[in-house]
Design a protein around this motif. Structure first.
Motif, PDB file in Angstrom:
ATOM      1  N   HIS A   1      -1.671  -6.711   6.579  1.00 53.28           N
ATOM      2  CA  HIS A   1      -2.035  -8.015   7.143  1.00 53.28           C
ATOM      3  C   HIS A   1      -1.963  -9.103   6.078  1.00 53.28           C
ATOM      4  O   HIS A   1      -1.477 -10.206   6.333  1.00 53.28           O
ATOM      5  CB  HIS A   1      -3.443  -7.949   7.746  1.00 53.28           C
ATOM      6  CG  HIS A   1      -3.869  -9.211   8.428  1.00 53.28           C
ATOM      7  ND1 HIS A   1      -4.553 -10.215   7.776  1.00 53.28           N
ATOM      8  CD2 HIS A   1      -3.687  -9.638   9.702  1.00 53.28           C
ATOM      9  CE1 HIS A   1      -4.788 -11.201   8.617  1.00 53.28           C
ATOM     10  NE2 HIS A   1      -4.270 -10.880   9.792  1.00 53.28           N
ATOM     11  N   ALA A   2      -2.424  -8.783   4.876  1.00 49.84           N
ATOM     12  CA  ALA A   2      -2.404  -9.767   3.793  1.00 49.84           C
ATOM     13  C   ALA A   2      -0.989 -10.114   3.362  1.00 49.84           C
ATOM     14  O   ALA A   2      -0.735 -11.221   2.877  1.00 49.84           O
ATOM     15  CB  ALA A   2      -3.206  -9.241   2.602  1.00 49.84           C
TER      16      ALA A   2
ATOM     17  N   TRP B   1      -2.197 -11.523  14.086  1.00 54.60           N
ATOM     18  CA  TRP B   1      -1.876 -12.527  13.064  1.00 54.60           C
ATOM     19  C   TRP B   1      -2.168 -13.942  13.528  1.00 54.60           C
ATOM     20  O   TRP B   1      -1.955 -14.895  12.802  1.00 54.60           O
ATOM     21  CB  TRP B   1      -0.410 -12.391  12.618  1.00 54.60           C
ATOM     22  CG  TRP B   1       0.540 -12.190  13.761  1.00 54.60           C
ATOM     23  CD1 TRP B   1       1.139 -13.143  14.519  1.00 54.60           C
ATOM     24  CD2 TRP B   1       0.992 -10.935  14.262  1.00 54.60           C
ATOM     25  NE1 TRP B   1       1.936 -12.579  15.476  1.00 54.60           N
ATOM     26  CE2 TRP B   1       1.873 -11.212  15.340  1.00 54.60           C
ATOM     27  CE3 TRP B   1       0.748  -9.604  13.920  1.00 54.60           C
ATOM     28  CZ2 TRP B   1       2.504 -10.202  16.072  1.00 54.60           C
ATOM     29  CZ3 TRP B   1       1.370  -8.608  14.653  1.00 54.60           C
ATOM     30  CH2 TRP B   1       2.243  -8.912  15.708  1.00 54.60           C
TER      31      TRP B   1
ATOM     32  N   GLY C   1      -6.580 -10.171  12.205  1.00 52.71           N
ATOM     33  CA  GLY C   1      -7.032  -9.123  11.304  1.00 52.71           C
ATOM     34  C   GLY C   1      -6.549  -7.780  11.794  1.00 52.71           C
ATOM     35  O   GLY C   1      -5.536  -7.686  12.478  1.00 52.71           O
ATOM     36  N   CYS C   2      -7.268  -6.729  11.495  1.00 51.92           N
ATOM     37  CA  CYS C   2      -6.850  -5.387  11.889  1.00 51.92           C
ATOM     38  C   CYS C   2      -8.076  -4.551  12.221  1.00 51.92           C
ATOM     39  O   CYS C   2      -9.148  -4.738  11.644  1.00 51.92           O
ATOM     40  CB  CYS C   2      -6.020  -4.726  10.803  1.00 51.92           C
ATOM     41  SG  CYS C   2      -6.702  -4.852   9.133  1.00 51.92           S
ATOM     42  N   THR C   3      -7.877  -3.629  13.164  1.00 51.16           N
ATOM     43  CA  THR C   3      -8.943  -2.718  13.573  1.00 51.16           C
ATOM     44  C   THR C   3      -8.372  -1.336  13.787  1.00 51.16           C
ATOM     45  O   THR C   3      -7.228  -1.172  14.219  1.00 51.16           O
ATOM     46  CB  THR C   3      -9.626  -3.172  14.883  1.00 51.16           C
ATOM     47  OG1 THR C   3      -8.676  -3.200  15.930  1.00 51.16           O
ATOM     48  CG2 THR C   3     -10.267  -4.543  14.719  1.00 51.16           C
TER      49      THR C   3
ATOM     50  N   ARG D   1      -7.021   2.613   8.006  1.00 53.38           N
ATOM     51  CA  ARG D   1      -8.081   1.666   7.636  1.00 53.38           C
ATOM     52  C   ARG D   1      -7.862   1.108   6.237  1.00 53.38           C
ATOM     53  O   ARG D   1      -8.280  -0.018   5.932  1.00 53.38           O
ATOM     54  CB  ARG D   1      -9.448   2.340   7.725  1.00 53.38           C
ATOM     55  CG  ARG D   1      -9.900   2.611   9.152  1.00 53.38           C
ATOM     56  CD  ARG D   1     -11.350   3.076   9.224  1.00 53.38           C
ATOM     57  NE  ARG D   1     -11.727   3.367  10.612  1.00 53.38           N
ATOM     58  CZ  ARG D   1     -11.751   4.574  11.140  1.00 53.38           C
ATOM     59  NH1 ARG D   1     -11.421   5.627  10.391  1.00 53.38           N
ATOM     60  NH2 ARG D   1     -12.088   4.749  12.398  1.00 53.38           N
TER      61      ARG D   1
ATOM     62  N   HIS E   1       0.868  -1.180   0.000  1.00 55.92           N
ATOM     63  CA  HIS E   1       0.000   0.000   0.000  1.00 55.92           C
ATOM     64  C   HIS E   1       0.904   1.229   0.000  1.00 55.92           C
ATOM     65  O   HIS E   1       1.952   1.218   0.646  1.00 55.92           O
ATOM     66  CB  HIS E   1      -0.909   0.001   1.231  1.00 55.92           C
ATOM     67  CG  HIS E   1      -1.972   1.056   1.194  1.00 55.92           C
ATOM     68  ND1 HIS E   1      -1.744   2.356   1.600  1.00 55.92           N
ATOM     69  CD2 HIS E   1      -3.264   1.004   0.790  1.00 55.92           C
ATOM     70  CE1 HIS E   1      -2.852   3.054   1.444  1.00 55.92           C
ATOM     71  NE2 HIS E   1      -3.792   2.262   0.961  1.00 55.92           N
TER      72      HIS E   1
ATOM     73  N   LEU F   1      -3.211  -4.887  14.993  1.00 57.30           N
ATOM     74  CA  LEU F   1      -2.978  -5.876  13.947  1.00 57.30           C
ATOM     75  C   LEU F   1      -2.686  -7.197  14.638  1.00 57.30           C
ATOM     76  O   LEU F   1      -1.766  -7.284  15.461  1.00 57.30           O
ATOM     77  CB  LEU F   1      -1.793  -5.472  13.065  1.00 57.30           C
ATOM     78  CG  LEU F   1      -1.461  -6.407  11.898  1.00 57.30           C
ATOM     79  CD1 LEU F   1      -2.522  -6.267  10.807  1.00 57.30           C
ATOM     80  CD2 LEU F   1      -0.089  -6.093  11.312  1.00 57.30           C
TER      81      LEU F   1
ATOM     82  N   LEU G   1      -3.749  -1.017   6.700  1.00 60.41           N
ATOM     83  CA  LEU G   1      -3.534  -2.188   7.535  1.00 60.41           C
ATOM     84  C   LEU G   1      -4.036  -3.502   6.925  1.00 60.41           C
ATOM     85  O   LEU G   1      -3.367  -4.541   7.065  1.00 60.41           O
ATOM     86  CB  LEU G   1      -4.149  -1.969   8.913  1.00 60.41           C
ATOM     87  CG  LEU G   1      -3.379  -1.013   9.821  1.00 60.41           C
ATOM     88  CD1 LEU G   1      -4.123  -0.821  11.137  1.00 60.41           C
ATOM     89  CD2 LEU G   1      -1.965  -1.506  10.093  1.00 60.41           C
ATOM     90  N   PRO G   2      -5.189  -3.535   6.245  1.00 67.13           N
ATOM     91  CA  PRO G   2      -5.574  -4.795   5.610  1.00 67.13           C
ATOM     92  C   PRO G   2      -4.553  -5.272   4.568  1.00 67.13           C
ATOM     93  O   PRO G   2      -4.297  -6.480   4.450  1.00 67.13           O
ATOM     94  CB  PRO G   2      -6.922  -4.464   4.956  1.00 67.13           C
ATOM     95  CG  PRO G   2      -7.466  -3.346   5.778  1.00 67.13           C
ATOM     96  CD  PRO G   2      -6.265  -2.523   6.154  1.00 67.13           C
ATOM     97  N   ALA G   3      -3.956  -4.334   3.838  1.00 68.16           N
ATOM     98  CA  ALA G   3      -2.928  -4.718   2.864  1.00 68.16           C
ATOM     99  C   ALA G   3      -1.693  -5.261   3.563  1.00 68.16           C
ATOM    100  O   ALA G   3      -1.067  -6.217   3.098  1.00 68.16           O
ATOM    101  CB  ALA G   3      -2.572  -3.513   1.989  1.00 68.16           C
TER     102      ALA G   3
END
Length: 279
Positions: free
Chosen positions: A260-261, A225, A269-271, A253, A74, A223, A256-258
């Motif tokens: 985590h992947a 895992w 996951g991520c929050t 927002r 990202h 984050l 972080l998903p990128a």
């Protein structure tokens, strides 16, 4: 004072923490006025991933090892990855920037970096790392005493990182009290408090203690895992951020998903949530 971060340098917790820190500092750079970064638990500055301790655990392989030499998952990760790449110009991952070296890479000429480390050997290494650098000052004292001694900074803008090794059983409580005292001295600064996610109840108690301080505008960023079905391992990490820069929450927002992947995981996951809003 037995904790040695070299065993864990560059692991997923470091990657998440340092990526967010780089974003915060990048936001501070958007205005021309000078800023100050105070790192209360600085460590040694940078870490040799070829060293025996790092090779013993190989934790970096599941962290920065998954990102180095690859396109950024990202765009918001670029300030962080640029700092890592700058320490490894030959394209081979050997050196990992701790928060002091990361912050230093993002300073401008008008900015300042204050580094505190209590461990005597690590402080000597840290002092040597930045010897002759007029923008960097190093200190050897208790982290929470450093907050009292150096806040507020003369620049009136900046970031305070509180990142303890969690050797003490009351570290969560000490962080909450330290933040409360520091915020009384400097209410407009950005504060980033890192915490491990092992036992969720401990995190909840910490967040409740911070919420009860009356401080406003607090963002929590996490984050994970691994599924949180055991407190015997590090399942993830979080940052509690006071006075986060404008739009940082939206950027995280998306980023972080990128991240985590891109990292290995068995779940999690991520929050990004507001613990206490501004109003």
């Amino acid at each position: 004072m037995n904790y040695r971060h070299i065993f864990h340098a560059g692991n997923p917790a470091d990657v998440m923490k340092h990526a967010v820190l780089a974003l915060i500092i990048d936001h501070l750079r958007a205005k021309p006025a000078p800023f100050c970064v105070l790192d209360a638990h600085a460590g040694i500055g940078r870490y040799d991933l070829d060293s025996e301790p790092a090779r013993k655990t190989l934790e970096f392989q599941d962290g920065i090892g998954r990102l180095f030499g690859q396109p950024a998952p990202h765009p918001a990760l670029e300030p962080y990855l640029d700092a890592v790449n700058a320490l490894n110009p030959d394209g081979r991952l050997r050196w990992y920037p701790g928060s002091p070296r990361l912050a230093r890479a993002l300073l401008r000429e008008q900015d300042r970096l204050l580094l505190n480390e209590l461990h005597p050997d690590d402080w000597q290494t840290l002092k040597a790392e930045f010897a002759g650098d007029r923008q960097v000052s190093t200190f050897k004292t208790d982290a929470y005493q450093a907050l009292k001694s150096h806040l507020p900074p003369r620049e009136k803008r900046g970031l305070v990182l509180i990142d303890p090794p969690f050797e003490q059983p009351d570290e969560f409580a000490r962080m909450a009290e330290g933040l409360k005292a520091a915020h009384r001295r400097w209410s407009t600064g950005v504060y980033a408090l890192w915490y491990p996610i092992k036992e969720r109840a401990a995190v909840w108690r910490f967040q409740e203690a911070v919420e009860n301080t009356g401080i406003r505008k607090i963002l929590t960023v996490e984050l994970t895992w691994h599924p949180e079905d055991t407190h015997l391992r590090l399942n993830g990490s979080g940052l509690l951020i006071v006075n986060p820069p404008w739009t940082l929450d939206d950027t995280l927002r998306a980023m972080l998903p990128a991240l985590h992947a891109a990292l290995p995981s068995t779940g999690g996951g991520c929050t990004v949530d507001w613990l206490v809003p501004e109003g």
